[in-house]
Design an enzyme around this catalytic site. Sequence first.
Site, short mmCIF file in Angstrom:
data_model
loop_
_atom_site.label_atom_id
_atom_site.label_comp_id
_atom_site.label_asym_id
_atom_site.label_seq_id
_atom_site.Cartn_x
_atom_site.Cartn_y
_atom_site.Cartn_z
N TYR C 136 0.84 -1.19 0.00
CA TYR C 136 0.00 0.00 0.00
C TYR C 136 0.88 1.24 0.00
O TYR C 136 1.71 1.43 0.88
CB TYR C 136 -0.89 -0.07 1.25
CG TYR C 136 -1.72 1.14 1.56
CD1 TYR C 136 -2.10 2.07 0.61
CD2 TYR C 136 -2.18 1.34 2.87
CE1 TYR C 136 -2.90 3.16 0.94
CE2 TYR C 136 -2.98 2.42 3.21
CZ TYR C 136 -3.32 3.34 2.24
OH TYR C 136 -4.10 4.42 2.57
N LYS C 165 -1.94 -1.34 -3.76
CA LYS C 165 -2.93 -0.28 -3.58
C LYS C 165 -2.22 1.05 -3.74
O LYS C 165 -1.25 1.33 -3.05
CB LYS C 165 -3.57 -0.36 -2.19
CG LYS C 165 -4.52 0.80 -1.88
CD LYS C 165 -5.13 0.67 -0.50
CE LYS C 165 -5.91 1.93 -0.11
NZ LYS C 165 -6.30 1.90 1.32
#
Lengths: 299, 299, 299, 299
Positions: C136, C165
């Site tokens: 992420y 992400k």
Amino acid sequence: MTKVIRGIVAYPVTPFSADGGIDDGAFRCVTENLLRSQPAAIAFLGSAGESAYLTEEEWRHGARLGVETVAGRVPVIVGIAELTTAAAVAKARYAREIGADMLMVIPVSYWKLTEAEIFDHYAAIAAATDLPIMAYNNPGTSGVDMSPEFLVRLVRELDTVRFIKESSGDLNRMHAIHKLSDGAIPFYNGANHMALEAIAAGASGWCTAAPNLLDDRPARLFDLVQAGDIVRARALFYDILPVLRFIVVGGLPTTVKAGLALRGLPAGAPRPPLKPLVEADRQKLAEFLAALRVEPAAA
Amino acid sequence: MTKVIRGIVAYPVTPFSADGGIDDGAFRCVTENLLRSQPAAIAFLGSAGESAYLTEEEWRHGARLGVETVAGRVPVIVGIAELTTAAAVAKARYAREIGADMLMVIPVSYWKLTEAEIFDHYAAIAAATDLPIMAYNNPGTSGVDMSPEFLVRLVRELDTVRFIKESSGDLNRMHAIHKLSDGAIPFYNGANHMALEAIAAGASGWCTAAPNLLDDRPARLFDLVQAGDIVRARALFYDILPVLRFIVVGGLPTTVKAGLALRGLPAGAPRPPLKPLVEADRQKLAEFLAALRVEPAAA
Amino acid sequence: MTKVIRGIVAYPVTPFSADGGIDDGAFRCVTENLLRSQPAAIAFLGSAGESAYLTEEEWRHGARLGVETVAGRVPVIVGIAELTTAAAVAKARYAREIGADMLMVIPVSYWKLTEAEIFDHYAAIAAATDLPIMAYNNPGTSGVDMSPEFLVRLVRELDTVRFIKESSGDLNRMHAIHKLSDGAIPFYNGANHMALEAIAAGASGWCTAAPNLLDDRPARLFDLVQAGDIVRARALFYDILPVLRFIVVGGLPTTVKAGLALRGLPAGAPRPPLKPLVEADRQKLAEFLAALRVEPAAA
Amino acid sequence: MTKVIRGIVAYPVTPFSADGGIDDGAFRCVTENLLRSQPAAIAFLGSAGESAYLTEEEWRHGARLGVETVAGRVPVIVGIAELTTAAAVAKARYAREIGADMLMVIPVSYWKLTEAEIFDHYAAIAAATDLPIMAYNNPGTSGVDMSPEFLVRLVRELDTVRFIKESSGDLNRMHAIHKLSDGAIPFYNGANHMALEAIAAGASGWCTAAPNLLDDRPARLFDLVQAGDIVRARALFYDILPVLRFIVVGGLPTTVKAGLALRGLPAGAPRPPLKPLVEADRQKLAEFLAALRVEPAAA
């Protein structure tokens, strides 16, 4: 070897008359006012001089008028800020013809330039005359950002490029120029808001339009730091800082012309789309000048 | 009224032993080494002290050990950098209990904080003890950027918030704090790379981990500027600048621990994910220290 | 091989009761509300879940409660955002123990991390369990910025790191991930304000707290783009955009909790220094929800 | 009411002959090549056309030649990028005289402009002719950044300002223009690297020099998104993305002229200080074009 300029390099605005052309009389008055401010040199047709907004013919006229008015009392520097190399070379030759002492050259970009492109731009200008050149970095207005390493390389590889003017406002750049050249390349501060610190860091001079409004205060600040009187230097710097910041934030042509009018030395309006200073800001500037007891400029 | 600290606020690293915990013996050696550098104060558990990487228990242990080791020889400042107000208040109370002299408080954000949120964070910490507080701005590490106006407001409205540490590296902020308070609020420079200029601009002190490696050179720089010896101050500054820049660019815990090991004062590795300095950089640091004739730290 | 999640990854807030602790009842209600929004997965203890503000014990409680409440109806992702590798590994192991399906891992920096440091941080977490990991990137909140090249390298070199992400809000990053992996690495959009475009660009899903307030509208937007109904997708996107922007600009915990209260699903206040939404903004949010005919959340 | 242009607005380069002047023959070939790319309009003397590097006389020659060559086959837009209002007005009048269909106007700054200054600049140009105007925002090259609010105000308050070209590369700006005008003001994407997404977001067209090298691929991308064939649109976009990025990163005149030469349609070198594309980059561009099976341009 070129004599190194130490102290204030003062920048006049370019006055316009009501019909929009250069106002020769006001131009001479603005120049005489600067000559009283204890400058080490005067630089015509820089950012403050609205150089970018002039036609080629106006630029030539302004350069010639500047050299004639100063008449050898201090060195005259002429600013060259052109998008094409051909136009920059032509201006350099003209400045040499009319008797200017030095060129201050800033590359201007529409399309981002590589270092090879910038280098050849300087090389072509340097080859066009024997005048010493100050390489000028001001990414904020020109769109070109030259690193300290590159600026030092320009000075090392091009004989007549001998000085650096740094206006990025980044102390690290000045430190780097000093370190990379063991203090041998004179550098000049072009960021008004950090003049005290740049002089402390070893700048050979301070390029500024502030003397238009502040007379010899910038020159005194320079001398106080040189003399080690840091307490009085600091006090003077904080006193004039509001004006130094104001003229940069509001744009030099706009604010300096407004300030000159307040001092009884009208220099006309900046050229559209630039507008005269709005009234609220004019009031603020008047208060700043009053607080400093700035007097009317002599006729 | 709190006595104003003038000069160097020295920042120790927090040494870890091979098993990863705080190494008490090395902690004391690092502290004694700093005490020999002519500091005006010592600040434990700041950024350099890997405060953010410690468990709460370790933090308390480090604070206590710091106060005990200094034993009143200079004032002790304790750093507080917490995401939640509750945790910050608890640490403030603990620092008071163990006899610290001052708190240095930096808000930390995950979610961006409003000024009302930051103000109440400081107010809660201020209400928790009677210790004087240095409000600390360092947007680069904390993610919170407090304007000069807001920092001055903190000092004006919260009785025990009396000092400002500025680490944003922006001279304009220092100028603004000086102007907004008419020079009355002591501010401290936290940006190593512009120490010369910050002192010239009137900083009351310089918060730095550099004395771990440079002994009393930072203190001498401070004194030279105060004495108006700008030429020697500038020379000393440019001499130590490579080290000042190196330790900031490479991260203080990583680089200072490497430098201490080079000086014969091992302080262990930084805590993972931080890694020890890579070999090429360790060599460069060794060369910088050798060029300055930095000697081994006394046992 | 892990099944690829396609669609909405929904993020609950973490409700607190009046005494400041986690409110289990409200936690379950918030989760049930999200489960009705057609999510492809639910991610607990992310940015929206105030993960950074929780004690370790609270974090474990929240993770466990999340897994229990979802009870297998959709995959459960647990967020890990820790400064030290040791703490991140411990949380990864705990998440595995309690039956989470996936980890979402973001490195957090106080001191800037090198790629070698970030890589080993991920490697240690990956080695600690067999759970698939979503790497992420959210430089705005975490202070760590991972390039597309580095993110793709993480997926290639660490077996269980399988998804990315991207919350930097930079379309170029998504394009680069797509090109570097020939479309083979599933990437998820974490930037609400460009959800339409990220899905058009090929994002496998959209990680968002918006379903707390907007129910299945985000899921419908995802489906409309997939179906090529760009006209209706665009209309829906522009309809919900004011809410998408509002909850990001004002901070997710603050705004989403305010919005849930407006929907009759009180989730308490965010944890200090974070404050409840100011009244003027609460009104604005109420208007946005009314304009969209958002209904009270079911009990 | 002006007919809204929907689709590709194609930008030719301005070819120079070996002696440095405009090469009329090549100019016509470049234009004919663009006319085969299914453009909705052709825009002469934009950024790609090295407008900023031309003398006033060259600019007039280029504009006239453009109108003559297109000869009504598609609408002709002429770019105006001037520092002074007077020069911009003169060019607008000339464009009207020679039969151009629309003006694309970008303000250029040396000194930062206030919104009042920019507004009056547009107002003066709008008053000079009855041609419809596309207000063009490209802070990266022009140094002027106009907010969506300001751009929408220009369209609302100045009758002939009817379209907006956004090249800042910020999706939020497009979203804001759409929301502020309820979708009523046509906006055009000028950021090649996000063409897919801008069209998805509702752009009426895409202003691009890419058809010089990519023929009708940009037009097909536009049509595929309009038709809701998001899968094929995405595939085509990712195929051409390396070229789209390459020509922007390397500067449009430099790269597009190199690419045209590769296609057998030589357009000379860009004007110094701009240099021809370096060999390594020319190779890379050749590979990109080969991978796309771009064919030689028809004579």
